[in-house]
Design an enzyme around this catalytic site. Structure first.
Site, PDB file in Angstrom:
ATOM      1  N   GLY A 188      49.152 127.213 -21.148  1.00 19.53           N
ATOM      2  CA  GLY A 188      47.569 127.375 -21.044  1.00 19.53           C
ATOM      3  C   GLY A 188      46.969 125.829 -21.167  1.00 19.53           C
ATOM      4  CG  ASP A 242      46.130 130.100 -29.581  1.00 16.68           C
ATOM      5  OD1 ASP A 242      44.890 130.259 -29.287  1.00 16.68           O
ATOM      6  OD2 ASP A 242      46.823 130.463 -28.870  1.00 16.68           O
TER       7      ASP A 242
END
Length: 420
Positions: free
Chosen positions: A13, A144
Site C-alpha cells: 500500500g 501502520d
C-alpha cells in the site's frame, strides 16, 4: 570502481510520501553519476523486475523528479505480490537475478514494509549464493508504523496528521448536532495488528480541547459491555462522543471483528467494515443516533496536509539508502533515530535486515490509557513531533499540481518470459 545501474521498486500500500523517498533515491543517485549509471524503476513494483518491465528514470527531467517529493501515490506503480521462500520460490529469485544481470543492475532499493524487507533480505542472500554482486537496501515505508528498530516509519506521520485532523473536525461537527440529532461519530482507520493510527485520533483532544473520545486498539481485546459503558458515560457528560476504531480490533476470542472471510495475497485476513458494526452496536445498545466514516485510501493519500516531518524523513531514508549502498553496506535498512523529544531532533541510522524482516512493532501498553480507550502522555509525546509542520504542494486552478511521469520503458534484453 565500475559504474553499475540501480533498480528501485515500490511495494504494498502506498503512502502520501513514498514518492518523496523515490525522489531521495533518484536525486542522490544522480549526484553520484560517476558510480551509479541509470536508475531503473519496476513498473508495478517487484512484478516489473520479474517481467523485465523496467522504467527508465533518466528520461525524466530534474524538475519532474523533484516534483515526486510532493506527489502522493506510487509514481511507478506498486503491487501486493509475495515472493515465496528461497527454496520454494527459487525460480522467482533466480529470475530477478537474471533480469538484474541483463541490465547490469548492481544496486537494489526496495521501498516497502515488513514483507518487502523479507524479500530484500532473500534477494541479497540468493545473489550472494549465486555469486552475483548486488547491494540490496530496504527503504522503510508503512502507514501502520509497525517496522521494528526505526523510531517511526515514513508514511505514518502524514496518516497520523490526517486522522488527528479528521477526528478533530468530525468531533466539532457532531458536537454541533448532538442536542437534537447525531450524538456519535465513528471513524474507522487502518491498522491490522498495531494501533498507531488509531492512537493518532487521540491527539484531537488536548488541554485546550476537551473532546470526548473512545479509541479501540487492536492491542486491547474488545469488551462490548465495557465499551458501551464508556460511550454512555461520555454522552452523559459531554452530550456526544467520537469513536476511533482500528480495522484490526479483535474480540476476546482473538478473531477480527471485521473479518471479511477472505485472505489477500500475503495471507492476511481481508478487513473492513468495522465502523458500521461499532455504530450498530451503539445504536442498538444505547439508542444513540450514529454517523460513521471509513478513512480508507483517503488517510494514506492525503498529501495536501502531509506532515512536514514525515516528508523530510521519507526523503532522508531514500537518500540514505543510496549512500549506504555506496559505502558498501548490504542487506540493511536506513532507520530514523530520535535523539530528543523536546525539542524534537532525529538522525539517520541503519539496521540489519535480519533484525527487521518478519518483526512487527505494536503499541506498547504504556502508550494506552489504563481503561484501554485512550492514549497516555507518553504516547502523545511520541506522536506530536511526527505530525508537526506543513509541507503544502503547489496548487494550480485550486487543485494540487501533482506530477505525472513519462515512465518510459527500458528496452527488454531477455527473450524468456516470466508469468506472475
Amino acid at each position: 570502481m565500475a559504474i553499475r545501474n540501480a533498480f528501485y521498486a515500490q511495494s504494498g500500500g502506498v503512502t502520501a510520501v513514498i514518492n518523496a523517498s523515490a525522489c531521495g533515491v533518484i536525486e542522490t543517485a544522480r549526484q553520484y553519476s560517476d558510480r551509479i549509471g541509470s536508475v531503473y524503476a519496476g513498473r508495478n513494483g517487484i512484478v516489473g523486475a520479474l517481467t523485465e518491465d523496467l522504467i527508465d528514470t533518466t528520461q525524466e527531467s530534474d524538475q519532474a523528479i523533484a516534483g515526486l517529493r510532493y506527489t502522493p501515490g506510487g509514481a511507478f506503480g506498486s503491487c501486493r505480490y509475495k515472493l515465496k521462500g528461497l527454496e520454494e520460490g527459487r525460480a522467482q529469485y533466480e529470475r530477478l537475478i537474471e533480469v538484474f544481470k541483463a541490465h547490469d543492475i548492481g544496486y537494489f532499493f526496495y521501498n516497502g514494509g515488513g514483507d518487502s524487507a523479507d524479500t530484500c533480505l532473500k534477494v541479497s542472500q540468493l545473489s550472494e549464493k549465486m555469486g552475483y554482486p548486488l547491494c540490496a537496501i530496504h527503504i522503510p515505508k508503512t502507514v501502520d508504523n509497525d517496522l521494528p528498530i526505526t523510531d517511526n516509519c515514513p508514511g505514518f506521520g502524514s496518516v497520523a496528521k490526517y486522522i488527528a485532523i479528521s477526528t478533530l473536525e468530525g468531533s466539532f461537527d457532531v458536537a454541533s448536532m448532538a442536542a437534537t440529532s447525531t450524538k456519535i461519530f465513528v471513524i474507522e482507520v487502518m491498522g491490522r495488528h498495531a494501533g498507531w493510527i488509531a492512537a493518532a485520533g487521540g491527539l484531537a483532544a488536548d488541554e485546550t480541547r476537551d473532546i470526548p473520545l473512545v479509541i479501540l486498539f487492536p492491542e486491547v481485546p474488545f469488551d462490548q459491555a465495557k465499551f458501551l459503558a464508556a460511550v454512555e458515560d461520555k454522552v452523559k457528560r459531554y452530550g456526544y462522543c467520537s469513536i476511533v476504531v482500528s480495522e484490526g480490533v479483535k474480540g476476546p476470542d482473538g478473531k477480527f471483528l471485521a473479518d471479511a472471510g477472505i485472505k489477500d495475497v500475503f495471507g492476511h485476513t481481508q478487513l473492513g467494515g468495522v465502523a458500521p458494526l461499532i455504530a450498530s452496536l451503539v445504536k442498538n445498545g444505547l439508542g444513540f443516533r450514529c454517523h460513521w466514516a471509513v478513512a480508507d485510501y483517503l488517510q494514506r493519500s492525503a498529501r495536501h496536509i502531509a506532515s512536514k516531518t514525515d516528508v523530510e524523513q521519507a526523503y532522508a531514508v531514500g537518500k540514505a539508502a543510496v549512500e549506504l549502498a555506496l559505502e558498501g553496506k548490504n542487506a540493511v535498512m536506513p532507520t530514523i533515530v530520535r535523539t530528543s523529544n523536546s525539542p524534537y531532533r532525529w538522525e539517520i541510522g541503519h539496521a540489519d535486515l535480519a533484525d527487521v524482516a518478519n518483526v512487527e512493532k505494536k503499541m506498547p501498553r504504556e502508550f494506552i490509557s489504563e481503561d484501554g480507550f485512550g492514549i497516555t502522555d507518553a504516547c502523545r509525546a511520541y506522536l506530536l513531533p511526527l505530525i508537526e509542520g506543513e509541507d503544502y504542494p503547489p496548487y494550480r486552478n485550486g487543485l494540487p499540481d501533482y506530477v505525472v511521469l513519462k515512465n518510459a520503458a527500458v528496452p527488454k534484453k531477455l527473450t524468456s518470459q516470466f508469468a506472475v
